[in-house]
Enzyme design. Structure first.
Site, PDB file in Angstrom:
ATOM      1  N   LEU A   1      -5.016   4.780  -6.290  1.00 45.74           N
ATOM      2  CA  LEU A   1      -6.049   3.482  -6.103  1.00 45.74           C
ATOM      3  C   LEU A   1      -6.161   3.144  -4.822  1.00 45.74           C
ATOM      4  O   LEU A   1      -5.181   3.383  -3.567  1.00 45.74           O
ATOM      5  CB  LEU A   1      -4.878   2.168  -6.934  1.00 45.74           C
ATOM      6  CG  LEU A   1      -4.876   2.869  -8.199  1.00 45.74           C
ATOM      7  CD1 LEU A   1      -4.150   1.152  -8.714  1.00 45.74           C
ATOM      8  CD2 LEU A   1      -5.729   2.134  -9.077  1.00 45.74           C
TER       9      LEU A   1
ATOM     10  N   HIS B   1      -1.159  -2.435  -3.441  1.00 42.22           N
ATOM     11  CA  HIS B   1      -0.595  -3.398  -3.180  1.00 42.22           C
ATOM     12  C   HIS B   1       0.385  -4.664  -4.260  1.00 42.22           C
ATOM     13  O   HIS B   1       1.396  -4.752  -3.409  1.00 42.22           O
ATOM     14  CB  HIS B   1      -1.561  -4.373  -2.592  1.00 42.22           C
ATOM     15  CG  HIS B   1      -3.185  -3.945  -2.235  1.00 42.22           C
ATOM     16  ND1 HIS B   1      -4.589  -3.332  -2.708  1.00 42.22           N
ATOM     17  CD2 HIS B   1      -3.289  -3.714  -0.811  1.00 42.22           C
ATOM     18  CE1 HIS B   1      -4.960  -2.953  -1.797  1.00 42.22           C
ATOM     19  NE2 HIS B   1      -4.893  -2.500  -0.804  1.00 42.22           N
TER      20      HIS B   1
HETATM   21  P1  AMP Z   1      -5.059  -1.797   2.319  1.00 43.37           P
HETATM   22  O1  AMP Z   1      -5.372  -2.463   1.856  1.00 43.37           O
HETATM   23  O2  AMP Z   1      -6.183  -0.438   2.399  1.00 43.37           O
HETATM   24  O3  AMP Z   1      -5.318  -1.193   4.102  1.00 43.37           O
HETATM   25  O4  AMP Z   1      -3.903  -1.431   2.264  1.00 43.37           O
HETATM   26  C1  AMP Z   1      -2.030  -1.844   2.659  1.00 43.37           C
HETATM   27  C2  AMP Z   1      -1.746  -0.958   2.070  1.00 43.37           C
HETATM   28  O5  AMP Z   1      -1.518  -0.514   0.879  1.00 43.37           O
HETATM   29  C3  AMP Z   1      -1.059  -0.049   3.639  1.00 43.37           C
HETATM   30  O6  AMP Z   1      -0.172   0.357   3.568  1.00 43.37           O
HETATM   31  C4  AMP Z   1      -1.173   1.140   1.713  1.00 43.37           C
HETATM   32  O7  AMP Z   1      -1.101   2.612   2.525  1.00 43.37           O
HETATM   33  C5  AMP Z   1      -0.835   0.346   0.457  1.00 43.37           C
HETATM   34  N1  AMP Z   1      -2.278   1.407  -0.239  1.00 43.37           N
HETATM   35  C6  AMP Z   1      -3.144   1.538  -0.885  1.00 43.37           C
HETATM   36  N2  AMP Z   1      -3.232   1.738  -1.726  1.00 43.37           N
HETATM   37  C7  AMP Z   1      -1.880   2.587  -2.042  1.00 43.37           C
HETATM   38  C8  AMP Z   1      -1.619   2.658  -3.742  1.00 43.37           C
HETATM   39  N3  AMP Z   1      -3.063   3.511  -4.344  1.00 43.37           N
HETATM   40  N4  AMP Z   1       0.043   2.994  -4.349  1.00 43.37           N
HETATM   41  C9  AMP Z   1       0.367   2.590  -2.812  1.00 43.37           C
HETATM   42  N5  AMP Z   1       0.167   2.088  -2.153  1.00 43.37           N
HETATM   43  C10 AMP Z   1      -1.251   1.769  -1.578  1.00 43.37           C
END
Ligand code: AMP
Length: 267
Positions: free
Chosen positions: A181, A34
């Site tokens: 992650l 994030h």
């Molecule tokens: P989430 O909180 O899991 O819904 O993710 C929020 C945003 O963070 C989304 O755009 C995800 O694709 C991105 N995201 C989650 N994990 C990663 C990661 N390991 N590397 C890059 N972006 C991520």
């Protein structure tokens, strides 16, 4: 950093921001992936707005909505450190008040792979993202390549609905041992986490491979390592299987009760 939970206050604070505004939507339980999105957002905009909302619409009936990790204080500290100007943290009643009825239906891209495994998931994602766009009115929004199909669904929606919002995709941030992650990694026991390393390893081994047998072997190796394979495939930009020319390798597995997804460039 201002933390805002009411829509009228968001509108007022947003109106006061001059210059380019980037939105980084999240569900909280933040990690370095994030933070990479926020860093990218800062490169493209004068102000970064992050949102935290665990969106009930994108969880199926048997999924992990109630146990999804929630870490409000740590998340706020991470966002402030990363240079976020404003944290938009609405509650469910603010997002979906009584009488809420309109949903976005994302079509074919959203029905394959993750969409097939999680019916309604991408409609829920698109609906909440469209709402966040309407609330924050960003010039740009930043999403992770970790959720490769989600990124495709959002790009499609922006074109189809003429939303005029730029999208930046950020490469997946991984732990040193290769595991992508994810907030859901918090569910893994140490043993499950070690088992999960077979997922990035299998994708990596498939890069440049086109033979049917390679995909069968990848699946067999994952199963032998103790992972239940939902899919491991090479797809084109429309998420059609194309083992010769597809640009992306995508996979989803279960480790114990935890479902993990990952993807890599195919070449
Ligand atoms: P989430 O909180 O899991 O819904 O993710 C929020 C945003 O963070 C989304 O755009 C995800 O694709 C991105 N995201 C989650 N994990 C990663 C990661 N390991 N590397 C890059 N972006 C991520």
């Amino acid at each position: 950093m201002q933390t805002i939970t009411r829509l009228d206050m968001l509108r007022a604070a947003r109106a006061a921001l001059k210059g380019r505004v980037a939105l980084v939507p999240t569900m909280g339980a933040l990690h370095a992936g994030h933070v990479a999105l926020i860093d990218e957002a800062r490169r493209h905009a004068d102000h970064v707005v992050a949102s935290i909302f665990v969106n009930p619409l994108q969880f199926g009936a048997n999924e992990d909505l109630s146990r999804y990790p929630r870490r409000e204080a740590e998340d706020a500290a991470m966002l402030a450190d990363a240079g976020v100007a404003m944290l938009w943290r609405p509650d469910a009643a603010t997002m979906y008040p009584d009488g809420f009825a309109t949903h976005i239906s994302v079509g074919a891209i959203g029905e394959r792979f993750e969409g097939a495994a999680r019916p309604g998931h991408f409609d829920g994602v698109a609906t909440v993202v469209a709402k966040l766009f309407g609330q924050v009115r960003p010039d740009l929004a930043v999403f992770g390549e970790k959720d490769w199909q989600q990124l495709a669904v959002i790009r499609r929606m922006i074109i189809d609905l003429d939303l005029g919002i730029e999208i930046a995709g950020v490469p997946t941030v991984r732990d040193a041992d290769g595991l992508a992650l994810s907030s859901r990694n918090a569910y893994l026991t140490p043993g499950e986490r070690a088992t999960a390393l077979a997922l990035p390893a299998a994708l990596h081994a498939l890069r440049g491979r086109t033979a049917e047998a390679d995909y069968e072997e990848a699946r067999a190796r994952l199963e032998a390592a103790g992972l239940a394979v939902d899919y491991i495939e090479r797809v084109d930009h429309n998420f059609q299987v194309d083992r010769s020319n597809g640009s992306r390798l995508i996979a989803a597995v279960r480790v114990g009760t935890t479902r993990l997804i990952d993807n890599m460039p195919a070449a």
